[in-house]
Design a protein around this motif. Structure first.
Motif, PDB file in Angstrom:
ATOM      1  N   MET A 190       1.385 -47.965  52.359  1.00 37.06           N
ATOM      2  CA  MET A 190       2.731 -47.798  51.812  1.00 37.06           C
ATOM      3  C   MET A 190       3.766 -47.851  52.938  1.00 37.06           C
ATOM      4  N   ASN A 191       4.774 -48.633  52.746  1.00 35.39           N
ATOM      5  CA  ASN A 191       5.826 -48.750  53.754  1.00 35.39           C
ATOM      6  C   ASN A 191       6.717 -47.505  53.765  1.00 35.39           C
ATOM      7  N   ALA A 192       7.353 -47.306  54.875  1.00 34.72           N
ATOM      8  CA  ALA A 192       8.280 -46.186  54.970  1.00 34.72           C
ATOM      9  C   ALA A 192       9.432 -46.419  54.002  1.00 34.72           C
ATOM     10  N   LEU A 193       9.865 -45.343  53.385  1.00 31.95           N
ATOM     11  CA  LEU A 193      11.011 -45.446  52.493  1.00 31.95           C
ATOM     12  C   LEU A 193      12.277 -45.622  53.330  1.00 31.95           C
ATOM     13  N   THR A 194      13.248 -46.309  52.758  1.00 34.02           N
ATOM     14  CA  THR A 194      14.535 -46.384  53.451  1.00 34.02           C
ATOM     15  C   THR A 194      15.257 -45.045  53.278  1.00 34.02           C
ATOM     16  N   LEU A 195      16.217 -44.817  54.104  1.00 36.04           N
ATOM     17  CA  LEU A 195      16.987 -43.576  54.051  1.00 36.04           C
ATOM     18  C   LEU A 195      17.622 -43.397  52.668  1.00 36.04           C
ATOM     19  N   GLU A 196      18.076 -44.528  52.133  1.00 39.70           N
ATOM     20  CA  GLU A 196      18.714 -44.499  50.822  1.00 39.70           C
ATOM     21  C   GLU A 196      17.715 -44.034  49.744  1.00 39.70           C
ATOM     22  N   GLU A 197      16.476 -44.559  49.842  1.00 40.77           N
ATOM     23  CA  GLU A 197      15.447 -44.167  48.870  1.00 40.77           C
ATOM     24  C   GLU A 197      15.086 -42.696  49.009  1.00 40.77           C
ATOM     25  N   ILE A 198      15.029 -42.253  50.256  1.00 38.91           N
ATOM     26  CA  ILE A 198      14.712 -40.850  50.502  1.00 38.91           C
ATOM     27  C   ILE A 198      15.812 -39.965  49.931  1.00 38.91           C
ATOM     28  N   LYS A 199      17.034 -40.381  50.151  1.00 35.46           N
ATOM     29  CA  LYS A 199      18.174 -39.619  49.640  1.00 35.46           C
ATOM     30  C   LYS A 199      18.105 -39.506  48.107  1.00 35.46           C
ATOM     31  N   GLU A 200      17.791 -40.640  47.466  1.00 36.39           N
ATOM     32  CA  GLU A 200      17.683 -40.617  46.000  1.00 36.39           C
ATOM     33  C   GLU A 200      16.592 -39.669  45.535  1.00 36.39           C
ATOM     34  N   LYS A 201      15.471 -39.726  46.255  1.00 37.05           N
ATOM     35  CA  LYS A 201      14.344 -38.865  45.928  1.00 37.05           C
ATOM     36  C   LYS A 201      14.743 -37.394  46.052  1.00 37.05           C
ATOM     37  N   LEU A 202      15.433 -37.087  47.136  1.00 36.13           N
ATOM     38  CA  LEU A 202      15.866 -35.705  47.377  1.00 36.13           C
ATOM     39  C   LEU A 202      16.844 -35.248  46.305  1.00 36.13           C
ATOM     40  N   LEU A 203      17.776 -36.132  45.953  1.00 41.67           N
ATOM     41  CA  LEU A 203      18.775 -35.762  44.948  1.00 41.67           C
ATOM     42  C   LEU A 203      18.115 -35.530  43.593  1.00 41.67           C
ATOM     43  N   ALA A 204      17.136 -36.383  43.250  1.00 42.28           N
ATOM     44  CA  ALA A 204      16.436 -36.240  41.971  1.00 42.28           C
ATOM     45  C   ALA A 204      15.656 -34.928  41.955  1.00 42.28           C
ATOM     46  N   GLU A 205      14.981 -34.651  43.064  1.00 43.84           N
ATOM     47  CA  GLU A 205      14.205 -33.411  43.179  1.00 43.84           C
ATOM     48  C   GLU A 205      15.122 -32.196  43.077  1.00 43.84           C
TER      49      GLU A 205
ATOM     50  N   ASN B 180      10.231 -19.529  45.454  1.00 42.76           N
ATOM     51  CA  ASN B 180       9.728 -20.773  46.047  1.00 42.76           C
ATOM     52  C   ASN B 180      10.701 -21.907  45.827  1.00 42.76           C
ATOM     53  N   GLU B 181      11.220 -21.955  44.593  1.00 47.38           N
ATOM     54  CA  GLU B 181      12.108 -23.063  44.266  1.00 47.38           C
ATOM     55  C   GLU B 181      13.430 -22.954  45.002  1.00 47.38           C
ATOM     56  N   SER B 182      13.931 -21.742  45.164  1.00 44.48           N
ATOM     57  CA  SER B 182      15.177 -21.587  45.917  1.00 44.48           C
ATOM     58  C   SER B 182      14.975 -22.027  47.363  1.00 44.48           C
ATOM     59  N   ARG B 183      13.799 -21.691  47.876  1.00 42.02           N
ATOM     60  CA  ARG B 183      13.489 -22.066  49.263  1.00 42.02           C
ATOM     61  C   ARG B 183      13.430 -23.594  49.388  1.00 42.02           C
ATOM     62  N   GLN B 184      12.802 -24.215  48.391  1.00 40.01           N
ATOM     63  CA  GLN B 184      12.700 -25.670  48.436  1.00 40.01           C
ATOM     64  C   GLN B 184      14.076 -26.313  48.305  1.00 40.01           C
ATOM     65  N   LEU B 185      14.888 -25.706  47.462  1.00 45.88           N
ATOM     66  CA  LEU B 185      16.253 -26.199  47.273  1.00 45.88           C
ATOM     67  C   LEU B 185      17.006 -26.170  48.602  1.00 45.88           C
ATOM     68  N   LEU B 186      16.802 -25.101  49.348  1.00 41.17           N
ATOM     69  CA  LEU B 186      17.428 -24.957  50.659  1.00 41.17           C
ATOM     70  C   LEU B 186      16.963 -26.070  51.596  1.00 41.17           C
ATOM     71  N   LEU B 187      15.648 -26.315  51.593  1.00 46.29           N
ATOM     72  CA  LEU B 187      15.097 -27.362  52.460  1.00 46.29           C
ATOM     73  C   LEU B 187      15.649 -28.726  52.080  1.00 46.29           C
ATOM     74  N   ILE B 188      15.788 -28.952  50.770  1.00 48.11           N
ATOM     75  CA  ILE B 188      16.306 -30.238  50.297  1.00 48.11           C
ATOM     76  C   ILE B 188      17.764 -30.398  50.736  1.00 48.11           C
ATOM     77  N   ASN B 189      18.543 -29.330  50.580  1.00 42.40           N
ATOM     78  CA  ASN B 189      19.941 -29.397  51.023  1.00 42.40           C
ATOM     79  C   ASN B 189      20.028 -29.676  52.513  1.00 42.40           C
ATOM     80  N   GLU B 190      19.164 -29.053  53.274  1.00 44.40           N
ATOM     81  CA  GLU B 190      19.148 -29.289  54.718  1.00 44.40           C
ATOM     82  C   GLU B 190      18.814 -30.741  55.036  1.00 44.40           C
ATOM     83  N   ALA B 191      17.828 -31.265  54.319  1.00 42.50           N
ATOM     84  CA  ALA B 191      17.426 -32.650  54.557  1.00 42.50           C
ATOM     85  C   ALA B 191      18.588 -33.594  54.247  1.00 42.50           C
ATOM     86  N   LEU B 192      19.309 -33.304  53.155  1.00 41.50           N
ATOM     87  CA  LEU B 192      20.461 -34.139  52.793  1.00 41.50           C
ATOM     88  C   LEU B 192      21.540 -34.054  53.871  1.00 41.50           C
ATOM     89  N   GLU B 193      21.711 -32.870  54.435  1.00 43.46           N
ATOM     90  CA  GLU B 193      22.675 -32.724  55.528  1.00 43.46           C
ATOM     91  C   GLU B 193      22.245 -33.531  56.752  1.00 43.46           C
TER      92      GLU B 193
END
Ligand SMILES: [Zn+2]
Length: 117
Positions: free
Chosen positions: A1-16, A58-71
């Motif tokens: 599997m190829n690496a996802l583009t930043l844009e794809e990762i961003k979409e994934k994070l936003l959906a999650e 757990n979910e709040s923690r994951q939400l925090l990690l996702i927000n950090e990743a988006l930042e």
């Protein structure tokens, strides 16, 4: 599997993130004590309430990690380990797009050998 583009990762994070927010607000609705059920019911409800609280932690923690990743995406720092600053393996980012650390640092963390910021 190829690496996802930043844009794809961003979409994934936003959906999650949307999923998590929906789940978390669902939990809030179910923690409603307005009724007075019988004692057995109450015990069951308290039990499931505790389980739900643990889940939302757990979910709040994951939400925090996702927000950090988006930042990090916004700051163009995405993909670098937050500890050793080496690039994180793209396969790892595909599987865990909100990962903060490379695999070796994650292992250190799990062994309690790394102080989280
Ligand atoms: Zn690292």
């Amino acid at each position: 599997m190829n690496a996802l583009t930043l844009e794809e990762i961003k979409e994934k994070l936003l959906a999650e993130r949307e999923l998590l927010i929906a789940k978390l607000s669902g939990n809030d609705l179910s923690v409603d004590d307005s009724e007075t059920p019988d004692p057995v019911d109450l015990a069951v409800r308290n039990y499931s309430k505790n389980v739900m609280l643990a889940v939302s932690e757990n979910e709040s923690r994951q939400l925090l990690l996702i927000n950090e990743a988006l930042e990090r995406i916004a700051d163009e720092e995405y993909g670098a380990c937050q500890n050793c600053e080496q690039p994180i393996n793209p396969k790892r980012l595909n599987a865990v797009p909100w990962a903060r650390y490379c695999l070796s640092c994650q292992e250190l963390l799990e062994q309690g050998l790394l102080d989280e910021e």
